[in-house]
Design a protein around this motif. Structure first.
Motif, PDB file in Angstrom:
ATOM      1  N   ASN A   1       5.544   1.884  -7.298  1.00 24.83           N
ATOM      2  CA  ASN A   1       4.505   1.424  -6.392  1.00 24.83           C
ATOM      3  C   ASN A   1       3.231   1.123  -7.165  1.00 24.83           C
TER       4      ASN A   1
ATOM      5  N   TYR B   1       4.761   1.937   1.338  1.00 28.11           N
ATOM      6  CA  TYR B   1       5.805   2.131   0.330  1.00 28.11           C
ATOM      7  C   TYR B   1       6.588   3.425   0.544  1.00 28.11           C
ATOM      8  N   LYS B   2       5.894   4.519   0.811  1.00 22.71           N
ATOM      9  CA  LYS B   2       6.537   5.834   0.807  1.00 22.71           C
ATOM     10  C   LYS B   2       7.674   5.995   1.808  1.00 22.71           C
TER      11      LYS B   2
ATOM     12  N   HIS C   1      11.663   2.270   0.576  1.00 33.34           N
ATOM     13  CA  HIS C   1      11.481   1.366  -0.558  1.00 33.34           C
ATOM     14  C   HIS C   1      12.774   1.283  -1.355  1.00 33.34           C
TER      15      HIS C   1
ATOM     16  N   GLY D   1       7.601   7.046  -7.839  1.00 31.39           N
ATOM     17  CA  GLY D   1       7.949   5.657  -7.592  1.00 31.39           C
ATOM     18  C   GLY D   1       9.395   5.338  -7.828  1.00 31.39           C
TER      19      GLY D   1
ATOM     20  N   LYS E   1       4.562   5.006 -14.843  1.00 24.60           N
ATOM     21  CA  LYS E   1       3.768   5.586 -13.762  1.00 24.60           C
ATOM     22  C   LYS E   1       2.583   6.378 -14.323  1.00 24.60           C
TER      23      LYS E   1
ATOM     24  N   GLU F   1       0.846  -1.181   0.000  1.00 26.16           N
ATOM     25  CA  GLU F   1       0.000   0.000   0.000  1.00 26.16           C
ATOM     26  C   GLU F   1       0.893   1.245   0.000  1.00 26.16           C
ATOM     27  N   PRO F   2       0.406   2.381  -0.526  1.00 29.68           N
ATOM     28  CA  PRO F   2       1.224   3.596  -0.595  1.00 29.68           C
ATOM     29  C   PRO F   2       1.792   4.041   0.749  1.00 29.68           C
ATOM     30  N   ASP F   3       1.009   3.878   1.848  1.00 28.68           N
ATOM     31  CA  ASP F   3       1.522   4.321   3.147  1.00 28.68           C
ATOM     32  C   ASP F   3       2.650   3.438   3.658  1.00 28.68           C
TER      33      ASP F   3
ATOM     34  N   GLU G   1      -5.706   4.274 -13.022  1.00 23.15           N
ATOM     35  CA  GLU G   1      -6.363   4.551 -11.747  1.00 23.15           C
ATOM     36  C   GLU G   1      -7.431   5.626 -11.906  1.00 23.15           C
TER      37      GLU G   1
ATOM     38  N   ASP H   1       5.840  12.068  -6.689  1.00 22.48           N
ATOM     39  CA  ASP H   1       5.553  10.702  -6.266  1.00 22.48           C
ATOM     40  C   ASP H   1       5.578   9.811  -7.499  1.00 22.48           C
TER      41      ASP H   1
ATOM     42  N   PRO I   1       0.053  -0.874  -5.997  1.00 19.42           N
ATOM     43  CA  PRO I   1      -0.604  -1.643  -4.930  1.00 19.42           C
ATOM     44  C   PRO I   1      -1.327  -2.877  -5.464  1.00 19.42           C
TER      45      PRO I   1
END
Length: 443
Positions: A293, A283-284, A287, A362, A404, A279-281, A411, A360, A295
């Motif tokens: 990233n 990963y950030k 990493h 990745g 990305k 999950e992003p929280d 998304e 952001d 998910p």
């Protein structure tokens, strides 16, 4: 004698395992070399202890597998078991005796292996199982999947024996969200709906519709976690199912491929994509450099954004979610490998904190040389201060930004669809509320 691939006998041979998985040109070349033989009742095809490296397939008649004291099994040419080589373990563990007049195919195992040695990268035309005319044969359905094509024949034979066919009526719930996984399912014929409740009292959200040859149920079996979705029959459905232990032993273990951190570094340096499915929280904060990233919950929706020409190294916190993600990728013809042990297996100094730039994306924009001329060298995937390396990093940076972008675009479209669904739901709630108010006013 050479086999006419267009004859009735040629079509039978085309359905043998693993001949049914060969590209047509390789199958045709093999048929020019293979030998069909006859045997009379009572004749031995091989005896226990025989080490001759041949694969023997029964084309017509019956063969008994036995020891000196015990009859084990009789194989009939029209049975599913006849699609596999007779007792193919070398040295032979049993005798094979013709129990009627028979015709059989003798194929050198080395010749078969040579025909199977093809590059991993596949095109749709490679999946020549479609040429088999018996489309009602569930084994043909299995062999259309890259996962099953990669399994050893012995595993396929055990799957054949362990797979059950079940039929369910339209409207039946096959898999319930929150329950423990017990079976792996393949849709032989029919349509199924995948749905999920984000909270116990929330309205169910429709996620996907599945049809012939698609599978479900593997996520919970691989991860050991409860089912995260429900699956119900939209039409009358014919399913093939395999029990959990058989799935783990016969499919998961020989299918998934693991690599260590050093091998992952080498692959990424050669152009592999590094996908972090946390999950992003998660990963950030920390990493791997050059990772993207993606998910796990959105992986299926974004498969079209990934490049099948690149190997994909999958990483998560401890390797468990990566196993499920890699299985999904391999089923869709990606060359996926799992970073063994996940982030937890990597020392903190090999991980990167968020980039100093507010992007952001990745990947690590701070890996480029900074204005003062210094380079960051305290992490793995390090770079040498040369113009060529700078250009290579820039190329990879642009490539991953493009990936990305594709992911974010997917998304965005998914969120737009959810927004429309929520808008319709809101309108229906408003209508119900108005009806309730009117009914109350009328009382």
């Amino acid at each position: 004698m050479a086999v006419d691939i267009h004859s009735a006998e040629g079509r039978v041979i085309r359905q043998l395992i693993p001949l049914s998985t060969l590209p047509f040109n390789k199958f045709e070349a093999l048929c020019a070399q293979i030998k069909i033989e006859d045997a009379e009742e009572g004749q031995f095809l091989f005896k226990c202890g025989d080490e001759r490296n041949d694969l023997l397939y029964l084309l017509n008649g019956n063969v008994t597998l036995q020891t000196d004291l015990l009859k084990i099994e009789t194989i009939k040419s029209d049975s599913p078991s006849a699609r596999f080589a007779l007792a193919h373990q070398i040295p032979r563990k049993v005798h094979a005796v013709a129990s009627s007049r028979i015709r059989f195919l003798r194929l050198n195992a080395d010749m078969m292996k040579s025909a199977q040695d093809v590059p991993y990268e596949e095109t749709e035309s490679f999946m020549v199982v479609d040429e088999v005319e018996d489309n009602d044969d569930w084994m043909t359905t299995l062999l259309k999947s890259p996962v099953f094509r990669a399994l050893p024949p012995a595993n396929l034979q055990k799957i054949l024996m362990g797979m059950q066919e079940v039929r369910v009526n339209a409207g039946t719930v096959i898999v319930n969200q929150g329950e423990q996984g017990d079976f792996y399912y393949i849709i032989k014929r029919g349509q199924c709906l995948v749905s999920r409740k984000p909270a116990p009292n929330a309205k169910e959200i429709k996620l996907a519709q599945l049809s012939d040859q698609e599978t479900f149920g593997e996520d919970a079996l691989i991860s050991g976690e409860p089912r995260n979705v429900s699956v119900s029959a939209l039409t009358d459905v014919s399913l093939l199912r395999l029990g959990k232990e058989q799935f783990l032993t016969l499919i998961k273990q020989p299918t998934l491929k693991y690599i260590n951190y050093q091998d992952a570094q080498d692959l990424v340096a050669k152009g592999a994509d590094l996908i972090d499915v946390r999950e992003p929280d998660e990963y950030k904060p920390k990493h791997l450099p050059y990772s993207i990233n993606l998910p796990f919950f959105s992986l299926r929706m974004q498969l079209k954004t990934l490049n099948r020409q690149h190997p994909i190294v999958v990483v998560c916190q401890n390797g468990k979610i990566s196993e499920t993600a890699a299985f999904i990728l391999m089923r869709h013809k990606f060359n996926a490998l799992i970073l063994s042990g996940g982030i937890e297996s990597i020392s903190p100094d090999q991980l990167k904190a968020p980039s100093s730039f507010p992007i952001d994306d990745g990947i690590e924009t701070s890996n480029f040389r900074e204005p003062g001329g210094e380079t960051e060298t305290s992490h793995s995937f390090s770079e040498q201060p040369s113009m060529q390396d700078d250009m290579e990093r820039l190329r990879r940076f642009l490539q991953q930004l493009k990936t990305k972008y594709n992911i974010l675009d997917a998304e965005k479209k998914a969120l737009e669809m959810k927004y429309l669904a929520l808008a319709k739901f809101t309108e229906s709630l408003k209508a119900e509320l108005e009806a309730i108010k009117k009914a109350g006013g009328g009382g």
